[in-house]
Design an enzyme around this catalytic site. Structure first.
Site, PDB file in Angstrom:
ATOM      1  N   ASP A  70       0.815  -1.209   0.000  1.00 30.75           N
ATOM      2  CA  ASP A  70       0.000   0.000   0.000  1.00 30.75           C
ATOM      3  C   ASP A  70       0.856   1.270   0.000  1.00 30.75           C
ATOM      4  O   ASP A  70       0.486   2.263  -0.621  1.00 30.75           O
ATOM      5  CB  ASP A  70      -0.923   0.005   1.216  1.00 30.75           C
ATOM      6  CG  ASP A  70      -2.048  -1.017   1.089  1.00 30.75           C
ATOM      7  OD1 ASP A  70      -2.332  -1.441  -0.045  1.00 30.75           O
ATOM      8  OD2 ASP A  70      -2.621  -1.399   2.122  1.00 30.75           O
ATOM      9  N   GLY A  71       1.996   1.239   0.688  1.00 32.01           N
ATOM     10  CA  GLY A  71       2.869   2.406   0.701  1.00 32.01           C
ATOM     11  C   GLY A  71       3.373   2.761  -0.685  1.00 32.01           C
ATOM     12  O   GLY A  71       3.449   3.936  -1.057  1.00 32.01           O
ATOM     13  N   ARG A  75       2.629   6.231  -2.906  1.00 35.75           N
ATOM     14  CA  ARG A  75       3.687   7.098  -3.444  1.00 35.75           C
ATOM     15  C   ARG A  75       3.402   7.488  -4.889  1.00 35.75           C
ATOM     16  O   ARG A  75       3.797   8.567  -5.327  1.00 35.75           O
ATOM     17  CB  ARG A  75       5.044   6.409  -3.339  1.00 35.75           C
ATOM     18  CG  ARG A  75       5.663   6.491  -1.956  1.00 35.75           C
ATOM     19  CD  ARG A  75       7.140   6.176  -1.967  1.00 35.75           C
ATOM     20  NE  ARG A  75       7.422   4.799  -2.292  1.00 35.75           N
ATOM     21  CZ  ARG A  75       7.420   3.799  -1.426  1.00 35.75           C
ATOM     22  NH1 ARG A  75       7.115   4.025  -0.155  1.00 35.75           N
ATOM     23  NH2 ARG A  75       7.698   2.571  -1.808  1.00 35.75           N
ATOM     24  N   ASN A 143      -5.252   8.328   0.982  1.00 36.86           N
ATOM     25  CA  ASN A 143      -5.612   7.702   2.259  1.00 36.86           C
ATOM     26  C   ASN A 143      -6.074   8.713   3.303  1.00 36.86           C
ATOM     27  O   ASN A 143      -7.206   8.676   3.747  1.00 36.86           O
ATOM     28  CB  ASN A 143      -4.416   6.927   2.822  1.00 36.86           C
ATOM     29  CG  ASN A 143      -4.554   5.432   2.662  1.00 36.86           C
ATOM     30  OD1 ASN A 143      -5.462   4.950   2.001  1.00 36.86           O
ATOM     31  ND2 ASN A 143      -3.644   4.691   3.257  1.00 36.86           N
ATOM     32  N   ASP A 144      -5.153   9.589   3.691  1.00 39.20           N
ATOM     33  CA  ASP A 144      -5.488  10.466   4.812  1.00 39.20           C
ATOM     34  C   ASP A 144      -4.550  11.653   4.909  1.00 39.20           C
ATOM     35  O   ASP A 144      -3.462  11.673   4.342  1.00 39.20           O
ATOM     36  CB  ASP A 144      -5.477   9.690   6.137  1.00 39.20           C
ATOM     37  CG  ASP A 144      -4.225   8.847   6.338  1.00 39.20           C
ATOM     38  OD1 ASP A 144      -3.126   9.334   6.011  1.00 39.20           O
ATOM     39  OD2 ASP A 144      -4.333   7.702   6.798  1.00 39.20           O
ATOM     40  N   ALA A 185      -7.031   2.069   7.055  1.00 34.30           N
ATOM     41  CA  ALA A 185      -5.595   2.167   7.305  1.00 34.30           C
ATOM     42  C   ALA A 185      -5.359   2.745   8.701  1.00 34.30           C
ATOM     43  O   ALA A 185      -5.819   2.191   9.696  1.00 34.30           O
ATOM     44  CB  ALA A 185      -4.939   3.017   6.211  1.00 34.30           C
ATOM     45  N   TYR A 186      -4.669   3.865   8.799  1.00 35.80           N
ATOM     46  CA  TYR A 186      -4.363   4.482  10.095  1.00 35.80           C
ATOM     47  C   TYR A 186      -5.648   4.807  10.860  1.00 35.80           C
ATOM     48  O   TYR A 186      -5.742   4.643  12.081  1.00 35.80           O
ATOM     49  CB  TYR A 186      -3.527   5.744   9.851  1.00 35.80           C
ATOM     50  CG  TYR A 186      -2.909   6.389  11.074  1.00 35.80           C
ATOM     51  CD1 TYR A 186      -2.879   5.749  12.314  1.00 35.80           C
ATOM     52  CD2 TYR A 186      -2.332   7.652  10.975  1.00 35.80           C
ATOM     53  CE1 TYR A 186      -2.306   6.357  13.417  1.00 35.80           C
ATOM     54  CE2 TYR A 186      -1.751   8.268  12.073  1.00 35.80           C
ATOM     55  CZ  TYR A 186      -1.749   7.615  13.299  1.00 35.80           C
ATOM     56  OH  TYR A 186      -1.175   8.223  14.388  1.00 35.80           O
ATOM     57  N   LEU A 188      -8.465   3.241  10.938  1.00 39.13           N
ATOM     58  CA  LEU A 188      -9.007   2.050  11.587  1.00 39.13           C
ATOM     59  C   LEU A 188      -8.239   1.727  12.859  1.00 39.13           C
ATOM     60  O   LEU A 188      -8.829   1.410  13.900  1.00 39.13           O
ATOM     61  CB  LEU A 188      -8.959   0.867  10.620  1.00 39.13           C
ATOM     62  CG  LEU A 188      -9.495  -0.467  11.140  1.00 39.13           C
ATOM     63  CD1 LEU A 188     -10.985  -0.372  11.446  1.00 39.13           C
ATOM     64  CD2 LEU A 188      -9.235  -1.585  10.136  1.00 39.13           C
TER      65      LEU A 188
END
Length: 282
Positions: A70-71, A75, A143-144, A185-186, A188
């Site tokens: 996912d990272g 990117r 994502n965020d 992600a974060y 959750l």
């Protein structure tokens, strides 16, 4: 699809092993394969491949095939979204929630040439920092957006407004503003809600709030969310989009978050629902 940009994360052990297989599966007489220029010196022994700057390759590509987790997807997401290029993720990382295929499923890529696939369009966020009415930082996130303290033993005070109406204030480690994609992600892990992608809402999630009444909020996508944050003792507060390079926020700054005009397009080959992916990955 005629132009493929293959974007491998070579720090992942599986990427080097999977890369030749991926190139072999998509290579056709009328297909152009592109790789990041920095891999030219990696002695990959891949014939008929063009090594290009990532920015240039994305502009030429019909599809970006991402080898990583996912990272790695994050990117490349903003750049791919700017050129409206869909991404196909092949998981050589850990969870790989946004990726579509595991290395054992590479045969599914044949569907790219029979049009047997779908495009999952995901909303993104736009963040800007206003200082004396000037924009001093802006970015987009799939994502965020995270506003958090810089010092480990300090507390940051956060005030949240929606369309210039105050919603709540609290003290804690910071706040996450997440898309539906980022809600798994974060957000959750911080106790926020899971939002299905089609809902396109925005979740605002406190991080380790020092108040029992501090709760997550889910906002409609058209809301303009404004954050003001200051750390006790004058310590720095930072804003970051998708875990990228952070930017220092001053107490009088305003962090403004809206729905981005950009969208991330994810290629889906297996026809799994969001809920099936959720159960499998989490």
């Amino acid at each position: 699809m005629k132009n493929f940009f293959i974007y491998p994360n070579m720090s992942k052990d599986g990427a080097r092993a999977v890369l030749p297989k991926v190139c072999g599966l998509v290579r056709r007489a009328d297909v152009r394969l592109m790789l990041p220029r920095q891999l030219r010196a990696a002695a990959l022994d891949l014939p008929e491949v063009d090594y290009m700057e990532t920015n240039d390759a994305i502009r030429c590509a019909d599809l970006a095939v991402v080898l990583g987790g996912d990272g790695t997807m994050l990117r490349l997401a903003r750049l791919a979204a700017q050129s409206e290029v869909p991404m196909l993720g092949i998981n050589v990382g850990h969870v790989g929630f946004m990726t579509e295929l595991e290395p054992s499923e590479l045969g599914e890529m044949e569907k790219l040439f029979t049009n047997d696939y779908s495009i999952d369009s995901r909303m993104m966020l736009h963040v800007s920092v206003l200082r004396d009415r000037r924009v001093v930082y802006e970015n987009d996130a799939l994502n965020d957006v995270v506003v958090a303290k810089g010092a480990a033993f300090r507390v940051v005070h956060v005030c949240i407004s929606a369309d210039d109406k105050e919603v709540t204030c609290f003290s804690g480690d910071g706040v996450i503003v997440a898309t539906p994609t980022g809600s798994t992600a974060y957000g959750l892990s911080a106790g926020g809600p899971v939002i299905e992608p089609s809902a396109e809402n925005t979740a605002v999630i406190p991080i380790c709030a020092h108040a029992l009444a501090a709760k997550s909020f889910v906002f409609a996508p058209e809301r303009r969310i404004t954050l003001a944050a200051a750390c006790e003792g004058g310590s720095e507060v930072f804003v970051s989009a998708d875990g990228g390079e952070s930017f220092a926020v001053r107490p009088d700054d305003r962090v403004v978050i809206t729905r981005s005009p950009l969208r991330t397009r994810l290629v889906r080959l297996k026809g799994l629902s969001f809920y099936q992916i959720l159960q499998h990955k989490l």
